[in-house]
Scaffold this motif. Structure first.
Motif, mmCIF file in Angstrom:
data_model
loop_
_atom_site.group_PDB
_atom_site.id
_atom_site.type_symbol
_atom_site.label_atom_id
_atom_site.label_comp_id
_atom_site.label_asym_id
_atom_site.label_seq_id
_atom_site.Cartn_x
_atom_site.Cartn_y
_atom_site.Cartn_z
ATOM 1 N N THR A 113 25.133 -14.438 14.467
ATOM 2 C CA THR A 113 23.744 -14.288 14.039
ATOM 3 C C THR A 113 23.222 -15.634 13.577
ATOM 4 O O THR A 113 23.855 -16.296 12.763
ATOM 5 N N PRO A 114 22.061 -16.064 14.089
ATOM 6 C CA PRO A 114 21.479 -17.311 13.588
ATOM 7 C C PRO A 114 21.291 -17.231 12.077
ATOM 8 O O PRO A 114 21.059 -16.150 11.530
ATOM 9 N N ARG B 255 18.683 -11.804 9.156
ATOM 10 C CA ARG B 255 19.473 -10.904 8.324
ATOM 11 C C ARG B 255 19.164 -9.481 8.754
ATOM 12 O O ARG B 255 18.102 -9.227 9.333
ATOM 13 N N PRO B 256 20.050 -8.532 8.492
ATOM 14 C CA PRO B 256 19.737 -7.143 8.823
ATOM 15 C C PRO B 256 18.515 -6.668 8.026
ATOM 16 O O PRO B 256 18.403 -6.927 6.827
ATOM 17 N N GLU C 103 13.780 0.447 4.610
ATOM 18 C CA GLU C 103 12.406 0.473 4.112
ATOM 19 C C GLU C 103 11.523 -0.505 4.889
ATOM 20 O O GLU C 103 10.372 -0.207 5.197
ATOM 21 N N GLU C 104 12.062 -1.682 5.216
ATOM 22 C CA GLU C 104 11.304 -2.665 5.990
ATOM 23 C C GLU C 104 11.011 -2.151 7.396
ATOM 24 O O GLU C 104 9.908 -2.324 7.921
ATOM 25 N N ILE C 105 11.996 -1.512 7.993
ATOM 26 C CA ILE C 105 11.816 -0.973 9.336
ATOM 27 C C ILE C 105 10.768 0.137 9.313
ATOM 28 O O ILE C 105 9.865 0.169 10.152
ATOM 29 N N ARG D 133 15.894 -9.331 10.987
ATOM 30 C CA ARG D 133 14.616 -9.837 10.519
ATOM 31 C C ARG D 133 14.796 -11.289 10.098
ATOM 32 O O ARG D 133 15.813 -11.656 9.520
ATOM 33 N N ARG D 134 13.796 -12.101 10.356
ATOM 34 C CA ARG D 134 13.850 -13.491 9.913
ATOM 35 C C ARG D 134 13.754 -13.547 8.398
ATOM 36 O O ARG D 134 12.975 -12.826 7.786
#
Length: 81
Positions: free
Chosen positions: A5-6, A10-11, A15-17, A61-62
């Motif tokens: 993973t760059p 991060r996963p 809640e964000e999704i 997610r960045r």
């Protein structure tokens, strides 16, 4: 953490999704979509997240990426200026 993973990814949290999916169901860019109300968008987003989680998906997610927001958007019928 996920291998290869760059560093700026991060996963994403559940809640964000949910917030991103709900926002996407309610807005088309800056325009509010009037065919999907708040409650239906939230329920649909929750069900999609539950399904993706059950299937083993990992969404990245960045780091530092802002959450979806409409606070800076102007109403399409508002007077310019």
């Amino acid at each position: 953490m996920i291998e290869d993973t760059p560093p700026d990814l991060r996963p994403a949290s559940l809640e964000e999704i949910e917030a991103s999916l709900s926002h996407g169901l309610r807005y088309d860019g800056r325009r509010k979509v009037h065919t999907a109300d708040e409650m239906m968008a939230r329920i649909t987003a929750e069900r999609l997240v539950a399904y993706l989680q059950a299937c083993g998906y990992v969404i990245l997610r960045r780091t530092g990426a802002p959450a979806p927001s409409t606070s800076a958007h102007h109403h399409p019928h508002a007077e310019p200026g």
